[in-house]
Motif scaffolding. Structure first.
Motif, PDB file in Angstrom:
ATOM      1  N   ARG A 102       0.395   7.353  -5.866  1.00 16.35           N
ATOM      2  CA  ARG A 102       1.093   6.104  -5.852  1.00 16.35           C
ATOM      3  C   ARG A 102       2.577   6.136  -5.701  1.00 16.35           C
ATOM      4  O   ARG A 102       3.023   5.257  -4.871  1.00 16.35           O
ATOM      5  N   LYS A 103       3.300   7.185  -6.078  1.00 10.30           N
ATOM      6  CA  LYS A 103       4.737   7.389  -5.821  1.00 10.30           C
ATOM      7  C   LYS A 103       4.882   7.718  -4.196  1.00 10.30           C
ATOM      8  O   LYS A 103       5.953   7.083  -3.563  1.00 10.30           O
ATOM      9  N   GLU A 107       7.009   5.299  -1.570  1.00 13.99           N
ATOM     10  CA  GLU A 107       7.993   5.654  -0.820  1.00 13.99           C
ATOM     11  C   GLU A 107       7.852   5.447   0.714  1.00 13.99           C
ATOM     12  O   GLU A 107       8.951   5.330   1.424  1.00 13.99           O
ATOM     13  N   ASP A 113       5.929  -1.603  -5.285  1.00 14.52           N
ATOM     14  CA  ASP A 113       6.164  -1.025  -6.641  1.00 14.52           C
ATOM     15  C   ASP A 113       6.048  -2.218  -7.561  1.00 14.52           C
ATOM     16  O   ASP A 113       6.944  -2.912  -7.465  1.00 14.52           O
TER      17      ASP A 113
END
Length: 156
Positions: A102-103, A107, A113
């Motif tokens: 997910r991160k 990015e 987010d």
């Protein structure tokens, strides 16, 4: 198989079995520990051994099955297991992989987010009345809930 569990079960079952057999035979004036009763003692030991072996195998199989395939919602665990057990290693690893993915997507700009949704901050709170309230009050509460839902865009 856990040998300590087996030995503990075997000892408890053997004592229980011998006590019951001795009590039953004492009612009729016989002694369980007489030389003629050696075969009965052997049968008692064998039965206690077999039953404790089966019980320990069943417990080990259930434990292994719960570790390999955890049930959703913690099914199959005791009520206090959440306090002491925590999450399994597989579940923790999966959560870490999902969080990392997910991160990475955030990015790269492929995923937004999303912050945690805030609870509705109505000062009045939800309009609810007891089921035993008069029909007039229940209908008024329902009308208020419908009005609020229309204001927030949940209803057309």
């Amino acid at each position: 198989m856990n040998i300590t569990r087996f030995l503990l079960l075997f000892a408890v079952l053997l004592v229980f079995c011998l006590a019951l057999m001795a009590a039953m035979m004492a009612q009729y004036g016989y002694s369980l520990f007489a030389p003629e009763m050696r075969s009965m003692l052997l049968v008692a030991v064998l039965v206690a051994g077999y039953v404790s072996f089966r019980i320990s195998r069943i417990i080990a199989r259930r434990k292994r099955r719960l570790e390999d395939h955890p049930q959703p919602g913690g099914a199959g665990k005791s009520k206090l297991s959440g306090l002491f057990g925590g999450k399994s290693a597989a579940q923790t690893a999966r959560e870490a992989r999902v969080a990392a993915r997910r991160k990475k997507l955030v990015e790269e700009g492929k995923l937004e987010d999303t912050p945690e949704p805030e609870p509705a901050s109505d000062s009045e709170g939800p309009v609810r009345v007891a089921q035993s309230a008069p029909i007039k009050d229940r209908m008024a509460a329902r009308a208020e809930r419908v009005r609020r839902a229309k204001e927030s865009g949940k209803l057309d």
